[in-house]
Write a protein that holds these residues in place. Structure first.
Motif, short mmCIF file in Angstrom:
data_model
loop_
_atom_site.label_atom_id
_atom_site.label_comp_id
_atom_site.label_asym_id
_atom_site.label_seq_id
_atom_site.Cartn_x
_atom_site.Cartn_y
_atom_site.Cartn_z
N ALA A 145 -3.50 0.11 -1.28
CA ALA A 145 -3.80 0.98 -0.14
C ALA A 145 -3.68 0.22 1.18
CB ALA A 145 -5.19 1.58 -0.29
N GLN A 146 -4.19 -0.97 1.25
CA GLN A 146 -4.13 -1.72 2.51
C GLN A 146 -2.72 -2.17 2.83
OE1 GLN A 146 -7.22 -4.76 2.17
NE2 GLN A 146 -8.77 -3.33 2.91
N GLU A 150 -1.18 0.92 4.36
CA GLU A 150 -1.66 1.12 5.72
C GLU A 150 -1.03 0.11 6.68
OE1 GLU A 150 -5.60 2.81 7.27
OE2 GLU A 150 -6.01 0.68 6.95
N ARG A 151 -0.91 -1.13 6.24
CA ARG A 151 -0.26 -2.14 7.09
C ARG A 151 1.17 -1.72 7.44
NH1 ARG A 151 2.93 -6.38 5.41
NH2 ARG A 151 2.24 -6.27 3.24
N ALA A 152 1.84 -1.05 6.50
CA ALA A 152 3.21 -0.59 6.72
C ALA A 152 3.27 0.76 7.42
CB ALA A 152 3.95 -0.52 5.39
N LYS A 153 2.10 1.32 7.78
CA LYS A 153 2.02 2.59 8.52
C LYS A 153 2.48 3.78 7.69
CE LYS A 153 0.60 0.35 12.17
NZ LYS A 153 0.66 -1.02 11.65
N PHE A 154 2.23 3.73 6.37
CA PHE A 154 2.56 4.86 5.51
C PHE A 154 1.67 6.05 5.85
CE2 PHE A 154 4.80 3.22 1.45
CZ PHE A 154 5.63 2.41 2.20
N ASP A 155 2.14 7.23 5.47
CA ASP A 155 1.36 8.45 5.70
C ASP A 155 0.11 8.49 4.83
OD1 ASP A 155 3.18 10.67 7.32
OD2 ASP A 155 4.36 9.18 6.26
N PHE A 156 0.29 8.26 3.52
CA PHE A 156 -0.88 8.38 2.64
C PHE A 156 -0.70 7.57 1.36
CE2 PHE A 156 1.78 12.12 1.70
CZ PHE A 156 1.84 12.14 0.31
N PHE A 157 -1.82 7.37 0.72
CA PHE A 157 -1.94 6.75 -0.61
C PHE A 157 -2.21 7.87 -1.60
CE2 PHE A 157 -4.88 5.41 -3.93
CZ PHE A 157 -4.40 4.19 -4.38
N PHE A 158 -1.47 7.89 -2.71
CA PHE A 158 -1.58 8.99 -3.66
C PHE A 158 -2.06 8.49 -5.01
CE2 PHE A 158 0.74 11.52 -6.97
CZ PHE A 158 -0.15 12.59 -6.97
N LEU A 159 -3.08 9.16 -5.52
CA LEU A 159 -3.65 8.81 -6.82
C LEU A 159 -3.54 10.01 -7.75
CD1 LEU A 159 -5.20 6.64 -8.44
CD2 LEU A 159 -7.32 7.63 -7.57
N ALA A 160 -2.81 9.85 -8.84
CA ALA A 160 -2.71 10.91 -9.84
C ALA A 160 -3.97 10.89 -10.72
CB ALA A 160 -1.46 10.71 -10.69
N GLU A 161 -4.06 11.85 -11.63
CA GLU A 161 -5.23 11.89 -12.49
C GLU A 161 -4.82 12.37 -13.88
OE1 GLU A 161 -9.66 12.74 -11.73
OE2 GLU A 161 -8.72 14.72 -11.87
N GLY A 162 -5.39 11.74 -14.91
CA GLY A 162 -5.21 12.19 -16.28
C GLY A 162 -6.56 12.59 -16.85
N LEU A 163 -6.63 13.76 -17.43
CA LEU A 163 -7.92 14.28 -17.89
C LEU A 163 -8.18 14.00 -19.37
CD1 LEU A 163 -8.00 17.70 -16.03
CD2 LEU A 163 -9.14 15.56 -15.42
#
Length: 452
Positions: free
Chosen positions: A38-39, A42-55
Motif C-alpha cells: 500500500a505504501q 501511495e508513493r507512486a501516486k496510485f489511485d487505490f489499493f485493492f483487496l479481494a476476498e475469498g469466503l
C-alpha cells in the motif's frame, strides 16, 4: 489533451500469478506485507489499493486447493488498519452481496470512509454456489439467475442508507455539545423482493457521500449492472482489440441510465514483467511463468478442465487420451472457473492439437494457455504500451497485479511511473484528499426521499 491514466495496486493474495518460491516473496497474511504494498502504491501516486476476498477455502479432489492454504484475512479489518498508515491512497475491498446484509455492509463502508477521510471503495460481487454458501445461514438458497437481482436491490438499499443522513445533519456549539439539526436523520424504510428493513442508520454521511462503487462482472448482466450502478468496472480484456470492444460496449450502455461516458471507468487487471531491455524482460517472463506453474500446479489446472483425478499423470508427459468428464459433479469446488469452458471436450481436443503441433508437455501447454502477463518489456516499452491502450480507448487505466508480494510493485513505481509522469499522462501529486478526487468522480447528490 491526452487522457489521464488511472492506476491501482491489487494485493494478489492466493492465486496462480504469485511466485511463492521467489526469495523476495513474503507473507500474504502478516500486516507488514499489506503496509509495504500500500505504501509503495501511495508513493507512486496510485489511485487505490485493492483487496479481494475469498469466503471459503477452495477444494479440488476433496482436498484444500494448494494455492489457498494461506487463507484470507478479513477485508474490512485490513483496510481499516491501512487507513492509519496511508494518507491519500484509496482503499478498495471486495464484499459479497449474496452472503451479507445491506445495513451491516453500509455501516462498515461508511465507517471506513470516515476513518480514511473519504478513501473507501466497494467492489460489489455476487456468489451463487452452494459450496461457499455452506459457510453462511442462507447457504445455497439463491439461484444463479437471481444473483444480480439481489445485488441490484442490495446496492440500492445500501445507497438509501448512505443517503439517509443530510450532509449538515450534525451541529455543535460550546454550550450544548453535539446535536442533530434534522430529527429524522438516518431514518430509512426499504421493502423489495429480498429486503424488508426499517429503522435508523447510525453512521452520519461520510466524506464521499457514498463509497466509490466497483464491479467486476463480464457477463451481459454484469455489464448492465455496472452501467447502471458502478463508478468503475474491472475487466479481463487487456489487449487493444478486445479492450476497445469491451470499452465501447460498457460505455455505450450508460446513456440508458442517464449517465455520461466519464462516469464509469474501465480498469482491466494487468500483470507485468520489467527488464533492462525488452529481450531481458522476455527471458524474465519465461522464468516467471515456469515458477508460477509447477508440475503439480499444471496437473491441478488440467484437472479443472478434465474434471477427473489426473494425479497419476506426468506433468512432463503428454495430455490424457481420455476425454473430460462433463457431468455436473465437479472435481473443483469454490472456484469461479470450475466450468471454464462451455464445451470441455472441444477445448481438450484443441489443446491436444496444439500440444502435438508444438511438441508441448502438460506443463508446457498449461504455461501457454494460462499465461497472464499483460506487459513485458523495458520500462519505456511498458509505459508506451499502457499509454497507447488508454489513449486508444481500450481502458481508462489498469489494476496492477505484481507476481511477488509485497515488493513486486517497487520496480514499476521507480521506473514506469516517472515515464508516464514525464509524458503528462499521470499525476505527480494528488489533487484532492478523496478517492473520488483521484478518479475524477463527483460526489453523488443526496436525493430527497420521504420515509413512510
Amino acid at each position: 489533451m491526452p487522457k489521464q491514466i488511472h492506476l491501482a495496486a491489487h494485493f494478489p493474495g492466493v492465486n496462480n500469478t504469485t511466485v511463492w518460491s521467489d526469495p523476495a516473496a513474503g507473507s500474504h497474511i502478516e500486516f507488514d506485507s499489506f503496509v509495504k504494498l500500500a505504501q509503495t502504491a501511495e508513493r507512486a501516486k496510485f489511485d487505490f489499493f485493492f483487496l479481494a476476498e475469498g469466503l471459503r477455502l477452495r477444494e479440488q479432489g476433496g482436498q484444500i486447493y494448494d494455492l489457498d492454504v494461506v487463507g484470507r484475512p478479513d477485508t474490512f479489518t485490513v483496510l481499516a488498519a491501512l487507513a492509519a498508515v496511508t494518507t491519500h491512497l484509496g482503499l478498495a475491498g471486495t464484499i459479497n452481496s449474496t452472503f451479507n446484509e445491506p445495513y451491516e455492509v453500509a455501516r462498515q463502508f461508511a465507517s471506513l470512509d470516515h476513518l480514511s477521510d473519504g478513501r473507501a471503495a466497494w467492489n460489489v460481487v455476487t456468489s451463487w454456489d452452494a459450496f461457499t454458501g455452506e459457510n453462511f445461514r442462507r447457504g445455497g438458497f439463491l439461484a444463479e439467475g437471481d444473483r444480480y437481482t439481489r445485488a441490484t436491490q442490495f446496492l440500492e438499499t445500501a445507497k438509501e442508507l448512505f443517503d439517509s443522513w443530510p450532509a449538515d445533519a450534525i451541529a455543535a456549539d460550546k454550550a450544548n455539545g453535539v446535536f442533530l439539526r434534522d430529527p429524522h436523520a438516518g431514518e430509512f424504510r426499504h421493502t423489495d423482493q429480498h429486503f424488508d428493513i426499517a429503522g435508523r442508520f447510525n453512521v452520519p454521511r461520510s466524506p464521499q457521500g457514498r463509497p466509490v462503487i466497483l464491479q467486476a462482472g463480464d457477463s451481459d448482466a454484469g455489464r448492465e449492472f455496472a452501467a447502471a450502478t458502478a463508478d468503475a468496472i474491472f475487466s479481463r480484456h487487456g489487449t487493444l482489440q478486445e479492450g476497445q470492444k469491451f470499452y465501447a460496449d460498457v460505455k455505450g450502455r450508460l446513456a440508458t441510465y442517464g449517465r455520461e461516458r466519464d462516469e464509469l471507468l474501465v480498469l482491466p487487471a494487468a500483470t507485468f514483467v520489467l527488464g533492462d531491455t525488452d529481450t531481458d524482460a522476455q527471458e524474465k517472463a519465461r522464468i516467471v511463468r515456469k515458477q508460477q506453474v509447477s508440475g503439480a500446479t499444471a496437473i491441478k489446472f488440467l484437472e479443472q478442465l478434465w474434471n477427473r483425478d489426473l494425479s497419476a499423470y506426468d506433468p512432463d508427459g503428454p495430455l490424457p487420451e481420455v476425454d473430460p468428464d462433463v457431468s455436473d459433479q465437479h472435481i473443483a469446488r469454490g472456484r469461479a472457473s470450475v466450468r471454464m469452458h462451455r464445451d470441455p471436450i472441444a477445448v481438450a481436443n484443441e489443446w491436444r492439437e496444439r500440444a502435438t503441433a508444438e511438441k508441448l508437455s502438460i506443463r508446457e501447454l498449461i504455461i501457454e494457455v494460462t499465461g497472464r502477463q499483460t506487459f513485458i518489456g523495458s520500462a519505456t516499452t511498458v509505459a508506451d504500451s499502457i499509454n497507447e491502450l488508454v489513449q486508444q480507448d481500450a481502458s481508462d487505466g489498469f489494476i496492477l497485479v505484481p507476481h511477488v508480494t509485497p515488493g513486486g510493485l517497487d520496480e514499476f513505481a521507480d521506473t514506469v511511473v516517472p515515464l508516464l509522469q514525464e509524458r503528462g499522462v499521470f499525476r505527480t501529486e494528488y489533487s484532492g484528499p478523496t478517492l473520488r478526487d483521484h478518479l475524477g468522480l463527483a460526489v453523488p447528490d443526496r436525493p430527497i426521499r420521504e420515509v413512510a
